[in-house]
Design a protein around this motif. Structure first.
Motif, PDB file in Angstrom:
ATOM      1  N   ALA A 104       0.822  -1.208   0.000  1.00 22.59           N
ATOM      2  CA  ALA A 104       0.000   0.000   0.000  1.00 22.59           C
ATOM      3  C   ALA A 104       0.858   1.261   0.000  1.00 22.59           C
ATOM      4  O   ALA A 104       0.527   2.253  -0.656  1.00 22.59           O
ATOM      5  N   MET A 105       1.959   1.245   0.751  1.00 21.34           N
ATOM      6  CA  MET A 105       2.788   2.447   0.844  1.00 21.34           C
ATOM      7  C   MET A 105       3.366   2.834  -0.520  1.00 21.34           C
ATOM      8  O   MET A 105       3.517   4.010  -0.835  1.00 21.34           O
ATOM      9  N   ALA A 106       3.688   1.844  -1.335  1.00 20.87           N
ATOM     10  CA  ALA A 106       4.223   2.127  -2.665  1.00 20.87           C
ATOM     11  C   ALA A 106       3.141   2.663  -3.594  1.00 20.87           C
ATOM     12  O   ALA A 106       3.445   3.322  -4.589  1.00 20.87           O
ATOM     13  N   ALA A 107       1.868   2.373  -3.282  1.00 21.73           N
ATOM     14  CA  ALA A 107       0.767   2.814  -4.140  1.00 21.73           C
ATOM     15  C   ALA A 107       0.294   4.223  -3.808  1.00 21.73           C
ATOM     16  O   ALA A 107      -0.426   4.833  -4.597  1.00 21.73           O
ATOM     17  N   SER A 111       3.872  12.549  -0.866  1.00 22.68           N
ATOM     18  CA  SER A 111       3.852  14.006  -0.732  1.00 22.68           C
ATOM     19  C   SER A 111       2.443  14.581  -0.660  1.00 22.68           C
ATOM     20  O   SER A 111       2.275  15.802  -0.557  1.00 22.68           O
ATOM     21  N   MET A 112       1.419  13.722  -0.712  1.00 22.55           N
ATOM     22  CA  MET A 112       0.033  14.187  -0.675  1.00 22.55           C
ATOM     23  C   MET A 112      -0.705  13.599   0.508  1.00 22.55           C
ATOM     24  O   MET A 112      -0.488  12.446   0.885  1.00 22.55           O
ATOM     25  N   ARG A 113      -1.584  14.401   1.093  1.00 24.38           N
ATOM     26  CA  ARG A 113      -2.436  13.885   2.156  1.00 24.38           C
ATOM     27  C   ARG A 113      -3.367  12.819   1.573  1.00 24.38           C
ATOM     28  O   ARG A 113      -3.777  12.885   0.414  1.00 24.38           O
ATOM     29  N   ILE A 114      -3.700  11.842   2.417  1.00 22.77           N
ATOM     30  CA  ILE A 114      -4.492  10.706   1.958  1.00 22.77           C
ATOM     31  C   ILE A 114      -5.846  11.157   1.405  1.00 22.77           C
ATOM     32  O   ILE A 114      -6.299  10.683   0.360  1.00 22.77           O
ATOM     33  N   TYR A 156      -0.489  12.323   6.037  1.00 22.62           N
ATOM     34  CA  TYR A 156       0.330  11.808   4.946  1.00 22.62           C
ATOM     35  C   TYR A 156       0.529  10.307   5.138  1.00 22.62           C
ATOM     36  O   TYR A 156       0.385   9.789   6.259  1.00 22.62           O
ATOM     37  N   PRO A 157       0.846   9.570   4.083  1.00 24.61           N
ATOM     38  CA  PRO A 157       0.985   8.118   4.212  1.00 24.61           C
ATOM     39  C   PRO A 157       1.941   7.662   5.313  1.00 24.61           C
ATOM     40  O   PRO A 157       1.681   6.672   5.990  1.00 24.61           O
ATOM     41  N   HIS A 158       3.046   8.393   5.513  1.00 28.01           N
ATOM     42  CA  HIS A 158       3.999   7.959   6.531  1.00 28.01           C
ATOM     43  C   HIS A 158       3.473   8.152   7.948  1.00 28.01           C
ATOM     44  O   HIS A 158       4.066   7.655   8.911  1.00 28.01           O
ATOM     45  N   GLN A 159       2.350   8.853   8.090  1.00 28.79           N
ATOM     46  CA  GLN A 159       1.780   9.122   9.409  1.00 28.79           C
ATOM     47  C   GLN A 159       0.708   8.107   9.811  1.00 28.79           C
ATOM     48  O   GLN A 159       0.107   8.243  10.877  1.00 28.79           O
ATOM     49  N   GLN A 164      -3.825   0.879   7.984  1.00 38.55           N
ATOM     50  CA  GLN A 164      -4.615   2.037   7.564  1.00 38.55           C
ATOM     51  C   GLN A 164      -4.299   2.435   6.121  1.00 38.55           C
ATOM     52  O   GLN A 164      -5.192   2.808   5.359  1.00 38.55           O
ATOM     53  N   ALA A 165      -3.018   2.350   5.756  1.00 39.79           N
ATOM     54  CA  ALA A 165      -2.648   2.664   4.371  1.00 39.79           C
ATOM     55  C   ALA A 165      -3.315   1.696   3.403  1.00 39.79           C
ATOM     56  O   ALA A 165      -3.794   2.096   2.335  1.00 39.79           O
TER      57      ALA A 165
END
Length: 262
Positions: A104-107, A111-114, A156-159, A164-165
């Motif tokens: 999911a993280m690669a998809a 740099s953008m909010r979910i 953001y995805p890293h958060q 959840q991602a």
């Protein structure tokens, strides 16, 4: 006058996928063929490394700089995706063909909010104003088991966690209501209760919209529940296929029997 035959939503004919490895090439998919009709769910099962994900990536033409379609055709409603110009392919991705990726993280765009990433899907489809888009995004995030849709949409995805991602990626694919949905181990990062919610949503899409599904999974319980037809893949080829109830109960190919016994 006889009616013309209805084309499958997805027809793969003698697909070959190769990856460059130094000065050589690896044949990952070796002459695979399958067809999936409107509203049908086709389960592709097999051990890791047999080429299942490469089939899905070939359909999306996301094989990376080292991968290529070396032969065969990938037909979406009769149009060969393998030879389609990139601009036309982009118009199909997300709107008529969507994929839920294993990673999911690669998809997700880091740099953008979910919430903005999900909103882009609806903006591309058109017909909704900003408040309606936000409402749809939050409702879809909630429907895939996210307890704090507004908070998650603003991150953001890293958060967010891996689970959840994954739910956000599933929500993104469902928002588009595509004709063809590709699922590559879609529930690996989910707990059992959320997995059940997602599978229920998928069943609703199939029943209400006639969504066609290619379901790649190691989870034979989910394959039994979700799929009409199963193809068992080994060394880049489908070695056995048939109705899910028959294949999963009484496979005839030695590899298929061994896989099911595991």
């Amino acid at each position: 006058m006889a009616a013309e035959p209805v084309l499958p939503v997805l027809a793969i004919e003698d697909l070959q996928v190769r990856y460059r490895t130094g000065d050589d090439e690896l044949l990952a998919v070796a002459g695979l063929s399958l067809a999936i009709r409107k509203g049908e769910s086709f389960g592709l099962v097999g051990e890791s490394g047999c080429g299942k994900s490469s089939v899905a990536m070939a359909i999306m033409r996301h094989l990376g700089p080292r991968g290529r379609i070396a032969g065969g055709r990938v037909l979406f409603r009769g149009t060969d995706l393998a030879g389609l110009p990139e601009a036309e392919l982009r118009r199909l991705r997300g709107k008529r063909i969507a994929m839920i990726y294993q990673d999911a993280m690669a998809a997700l765009n880091p740099s953008m909010r979910i919430g903005n990433q999900l909103a882009e899907v609806l903006q591309e489809l058109g017909g909704l104003d900003a408040p309606a888009i936000r409402a749809r995004v939050l409702a879809m995030l909630e429907s895939v088991g996210i307890a704090d849709p507004a908070g998650t949409a603003g991150r953001y995805p890293h958060q967010v966690s891996g689970g959840q991602a994954q739910r956000a990626v599933i929500a993104m694919a469902f928002l588009a209501e595509p004709d063809l949905l590709l699922l590559d181990e879609p529930t690996t990062a989910l707990d059992v209760s959320v997995e059940a919610q997602v599978m229920t949503l998928l069943e609703e899409m199939r029943s209400t919209r006639g969504t066609t599904v290619l379901f790649i999974s190691h989870n034979l319980g989910l394959v039994r529940r979700m799929c009409d037809t199963v193809g068992v893949m080994y060394a880049g080829q489908i070695v056995e296929r048939g109705p899910a109830s028959l294949i999963l109960a009484a496979a005839s190919h030695p590899y298929a029997r061994g896989l099911l016994a595991c």
